[in-house]
Design a protein around this motif. Structure first.
Motif, PDB file in Angstrom:
ATOM      1  N   HIS A  67       1.195   5.752  -7.461  1.00 53.41           N
ATOM      2  CA  HIS A  67       2.591   5.731  -7.139  1.00 53.41           C
ATOM      3  C   HIS A  67       3.093   5.324  -5.870  1.00 53.41           C
ATOM      4  O   HIS A  67       2.290   5.232  -4.919  1.00 53.41           O
ATOM      5  CB  HIS A  67       2.988   7.343  -7.169  1.00 53.41           C
ATOM      6  N   LYS A  68       4.449   4.820  -5.949  1.00 54.49           N
ATOM      7  CA  LYS A  68       4.936   4.431  -4.833  1.00 54.49           C
ATOM      8  C   LYS A  68       5.550   5.562  -4.185  1.00 54.49           C
ATOM      9  O   LYS A  68       5.989   6.762  -4.865  1.00 54.49           O
ATOM     10  CB  LYS A  68       6.129   3.292  -4.999  1.00 54.49           C
ATOM     11  N   GLU A  69       5.851   5.481  -2.665  1.00 50.52           N
ATOM     12  CA  GLU A  69       6.832   6.541  -1.891  1.00 50.52           C
ATOM     13  C   GLU A  69       8.303   6.665  -2.748  1.00 50.52           C
ATOM     14  O   GLU A  69       8.586   5.715  -3.294  1.00 50.52           O
ATOM     15  CB  GLU A  69       6.940   6.184  -0.654  1.00 50.52           C
ATOM     16  N   ASN A  70       8.831   7.845  -2.715  1.00 47.70           N
ATOM     17  CA  ASN A  70       9.992   8.176  -3.188  1.00 47.70           C
ATOM     18  C   ASN A  70      10.536   9.132  -2.141  1.00 47.70           C
ATOM     19  O   ASN A  70      10.466  10.009  -1.829  1.00 47.70           O
ATOM     20  CB  ASN A  70       9.817   9.127  -4.511  1.00 47.70           C
ATOM     21  N   SER A  71      11.676   8.321  -1.646  1.00 49.41           N
ATOM     22  CA  SER A  71      12.397   8.993  -0.715  1.00 49.41           C
ATOM     23  C   SER A  71      13.847   9.262  -1.031  1.00 49.41           C
ATOM     24  O   SER A  71      14.605   9.855  -0.083  1.00 49.41           O
ATOM     25  CB  SER A  71      12.558   7.934   0.576  1.00 49.41           C
ATOM     26  N   ASP A  72      14.069   9.552  -2.362  1.00 50.39           N
ATOM     27  CA  ASP A  72      15.345  10.096  -2.643  1.00 50.39           C
ATOM     28  C   ASP A  72      15.272  11.528  -3.053  1.00 50.39           C
ATOM     29  O   ASP A  72      14.456  12.022  -3.828  1.00 50.39           O
ATOM     30  CB  ASP A  72      15.463   9.417  -4.229  1.00 50.39           C
ATOM     31  N   GLY A  73      16.403  12.142  -2.447  1.00 49.23           N
ATOM     32  CA  GLY A  73      16.547  13.586  -2.917  1.00 49.23           C
ATOM     33  C   GLY A  73      15.557  14.647  -2.177  1.00 49.23           C
ATOM     34  O   GLY A  73      15.004  14.354  -1.328  1.00 49.23           O
ATOM     35  N   LEU A  74      15.687  15.677  -3.088  1.00 48.09           N
ATOM     36  CA  LEU A  74      15.001  16.781  -2.450  1.00 48.09           C
ATOM     37  C   LEU A  74      13.337  16.813  -2.789  1.00 48.09           C
ATOM     38  O   LEU A  74      12.656  17.332  -2.078  1.00 48.09           O
ATOM     39  CB  LEU A  74      15.349  18.065  -3.075  1.00 48.09           C
ATOM     40  N   LEU A  75      12.956  16.048  -3.726  1.00 45.46           N
ATOM     41  CA  LEU A  75      11.708  15.718  -3.986  1.00 45.46           C
ATOM     42  C   LEU A  75      10.841  14.429  -3.647  1.00 45.46           C
ATOM     43  O   LEU A  75      10.207  14.101  -4.158  1.00 45.46           O
ATOM     44  CB  LEU A  75      11.542  15.938  -5.547  1.00 45.46           C
ATOM     45  N   SER A  76      11.549  14.421  -2.414  1.00 40.09           N
ATOM     46  CA  SER A  76      10.863  13.088  -1.824  1.00 40.09           C
ATOM     47  C   SER A  76       9.327  13.236  -1.657  1.00 40.09           C
ATOM     48  O   SER A  76       9.045  14.166  -1.280  1.00 40.09           O
ATOM     49  CB  SER A  76      11.462  12.570  -0.461  1.00 40.09           C
ATOM     50  N   GLU A  77       8.386  12.196  -1.582  1.00 41.26           N
ATOM     51  CA  GLU A  77       7.395  11.929  -1.495  1.00 41.26           C
ATOM     52  C   GLU A  77       6.944  10.714  -1.010  1.00 41.26           C
ATOM     53  O   GLU A  77       6.828   9.471  -1.337  1.00 41.26           O
ATOM     54  CB  GLU A  77       6.501  11.977  -2.968  1.00 41.26           C
ATOM     55  N   GLU A  78       6.459  10.989   0.363  1.00 44.99           N
ATOM     56  CA  GLU A  78       6.232   9.790   1.226  1.00 44.99           C
ATOM     57  C   GLU A  78       4.814  10.130   2.121  1.00 44.99           C
ATOM     58  O   GLU A  78       4.829  11.170   2.431  1.00 44.99           O
ATOM     59  CB  GLU A  78       7.055   9.651   2.402  1.00 44.99           C
ATOM     60  N   ILE A  79       4.135   9.065   2.358  1.00 42.27           N
ATOM     61  CA  ILE A  79       2.760   9.162   2.808  1.00 42.27           C
ATOM     62  C   ILE A  79       2.883   9.765   4.201  1.00 42.27           C
ATOM     63  O   ILE A  79       1.945  10.444   4.706  1.00 42.27           O
ATOM     64  CB  ILE A  79       1.959   7.934   2.527  1.00 42.27           C
ATOM     65  N   ALA A  92      12.147 -11.605  12.972  1.00 42.82           N
ATOM     66  CA  ALA A  92      11.008 -10.637  13.411  1.00 42.82           C
ATOM     67  C   ALA A  92      10.725  -9.861  12.097  1.00 42.82           C
ATOM     68  O   ALA A  92      10.736  -8.460  12.623  1.00 42.82           O
ATOM     69  CB  ALA A  92      11.548  -9.856  14.627  1.00 42.82           C
ATOM     70  N   VAL A  93      10.336 -10.306  11.188  1.00 39.34           N
ATOM     71  CA  VAL A  93       9.638  -9.423  10.111  1.00 39.34           C
ATOM     72  C   VAL A  93       8.405  -8.865  10.451  1.00 39.34           C
ATOM     73  O   VAL A  93       7.350  -9.210  11.030  1.00 39.34           O
ATOM     74  CB  VAL A  93       9.356 -10.632   8.934  1.00 39.34           C
ATOM     75  N   LYS A  94       8.326  -7.556  10.025  1.00 38.93           N
ATOM     76  CA  LYS A  94       7.329  -6.873  10.212  1.00 38.93           C
ATOM     77  C   LYS A  94       6.750  -6.325   8.940  1.00 38.93           C
ATOM     78  O   LYS A  94       7.537  -5.896   8.014  1.00 38.93           O
ATOM     79  CB  LYS A  94       7.644  -5.352  11.104  1.00 38.93           C
ATOM     80  N   VAL A  95       5.394  -6.378   8.866  1.00 37.15           N
ATOM     81  CA  VAL A  95       4.674  -6.250   7.348  1.00 37.15           C
ATOM     82  C   VAL A  95       3.813  -4.937   7.644  1.00 37.15           C
ATOM     83  O   VAL A  95       3.005  -4.967   8.494  1.00 37.15           O
ATOM     84  CB  VAL A  95       3.939  -7.365   6.924  1.00 37.15           C
ATOM     85  N   SER A  96       3.975  -3.930   6.907  1.00 37.07           N
ATOM     86  CA  SER A  96       2.817  -2.786   6.967  1.00 37.07           C
ATOM     87  C   SER A  96       2.021  -2.744   5.545  1.00 37.07           C
ATOM     88  O   SER A  96       2.581  -2.733   4.556  1.00 37.07           O
ATOM     89  CB  SER A  96       3.565  -1.692   6.976  1.00 37.07           C
ATOM     90  N   TYR A  97       0.802  -2.549   5.919  1.00 35.75           N
ATOM     91  CA  TYR A  97      -0.315  -2.333   4.765  1.00 35.75           C
ATOM     92  C   TYR A  97      -0.701  -0.804   4.937  1.00 35.75           C
ATOM     93  O   TYR A  97      -1.014  -0.467   5.868  1.00 35.75           O
ATOM     94  CB  TYR A  97      -1.338  -3.484   4.874  1.00 35.75           C
ATOM     95  N   TYR A  98      -1.008  -0.330   3.555  1.00 33.72           N
ATOM     96  CA  TYR A  98      -1.363   0.896   3.870  1.00 33.72           C
ATOM     97  C   TYR A  98      -2.652   1.062   2.952  1.00 33.72           C
ATOM     98  O   TYR A  98      -2.849   0.316   1.875  1.00 33.72           O
ATOM     99  CB  TYR A  98      -0.217   2.229   3.052  1.00 33.72           C
ATOM    100  N   ILE A  99      -3.692   1.836   3.575  1.00 34.21           N
ATOM    101  CA  ILE A  99      -4.979   2.043   3.119  1.00 34.21           C
ATOM    102  C   ILE A  99      -5.493   3.541   3.133  1.00 34.21           C
ATOM    103  O   ILE A  99      -5.187   3.988   4.216  1.00 34.21           O
ATOM    104  CB  ILE A  99      -6.157   0.898   3.882  1.00 34.21           C
ATOM    105  N   THR A 141       2.870  -2.018   0.131  1.00 34.79           N
ATOM    106  CA  THR A 141       3.132  -3.107   1.173  1.00 34.79           C
ATOM    107  C   THR A 141       4.510  -2.988   1.508  1.00 34.79           C
ATOM    108  O   THR A 141       5.272  -3.156   0.564  1.00 34.79           O
ATOM    109  CB  THR A 141       2.450  -4.387   0.876  1.00 34.79           C
ATOM    110  N   PHE A 142       4.960  -2.899   2.768  1.00 41.35           N
ATOM    111  CA  PHE A 142       6.286  -2.998   3.052  1.00 41.35           C
ATOM    112  C   PHE A 142       6.620  -3.900   4.171  1.00 41.35           C
ATOM    113  O   PHE A 142       5.940  -4.199   4.978  1.00 41.35           O
ATOM    114  CB  PHE A 142       6.396  -1.433   3.884  1.00 41.35           C
ATOM    115  N   THR A 143       7.891  -4.626   3.738  1.00 41.95           N
ATOM    116  CA  THR A 143       8.184  -5.503   4.357  1.00 41.95           C
ATOM    117  C   THR A 143       9.432  -5.327   5.147  1.00 41.95           C
ATOM    118  O   THR A 143      10.619  -5.062   4.560  1.00 41.95           O
ATOM    119  CB  THR A 143       8.264  -6.850   4.002  1.00 41.95           C
ATOM    120  N   ASN A 144       9.652  -5.253   6.413  1.00 39.94           N
ATOM    121  CA  ASN A 144      10.784  -5.128   7.166  1.00 39.94           C
ATOM    122  C   ASN A 144      11.519  -6.213   7.661  1.00 39.94           C
ATOM    123  O   ASN A 144      10.888  -6.914   8.584  1.00 39.94           O
ATOM    124  CB  ASN A 144      10.549  -3.804   8.400  1.00 39.94           C
TER     125      ASN A 144
END
Length: 139
Positions: A87-99, A26-33, A17-20
């Motif tokens: 696992h959570k998303e990982n946006s660090d470095g060369l091995l990033s893993e994002e949905i 103007a908070v935006k919340v995203s749920y992933y399913i 769950t991501f809260t921007n």
């Protein structure tokens, strides 16, 4: 597929769950399913709407004054997206893993935004144009 395999099994990725809150009013919340074994488009659309509306019944974030929108983001459960079950998303470095890297597994967004003493609910299914599901906004 076996006869007893469920269609449209929803797997919430609560840990993602991501809260921007970049704009505090103007908070935006995203749920992933993930959806395991998605059904045909028409049935799936109805199931996604039903799922989102059920989640909204218990969601306290939209009632908060500073929350502007909620977004339910649905992906097909595949060997790629299954990684995010544990696992959570990982946006660090060369091995990033994002949905979001797995756009071919994307199914839909169900988007709820506040407006003029009401809400607007829209569904974006695959690459089809948006469809307004509910509009209680006052003119």
């Amino acid at each position: 597929m076996s006869c007893d395999q469920k269609k449209n099994e929803f797997i919430p990725l609560d840990h993602m769950t991501f809260t921007n809150s970049y704009y505090k009013d103007a908070v935006k919340v995203s749920y992933y399913i993930l959806i395991d074994n998605p059904d045909s488009e028409n049935i799936l659309k109805k199931e996604i709407i039903k799922y989102a509306k059920q989640k909204l019944l218990n969601d306290k974030l939209l009632a908060q004054k500073n929350t502007a929108s909620l977004n339910f983001v649905f992906y097909k459960k595949t060997s790629n997206t299954s990684y995010f079950i544990t696992h959570k998303e990982n946006s660090d470095g060369l091995l990033s893993e994002e949905i979001s890297h797995y756009q071919t597994d994307f199914i839909a967004n169900y988007y709820i935004s506040k407006c003029n003493d009401g809400t607007m609910e829209k569904i974006y299914l695959y690459d089809l144009p948006e469809e307004i599901v509910l509009n209680t906004c006052k003119k």
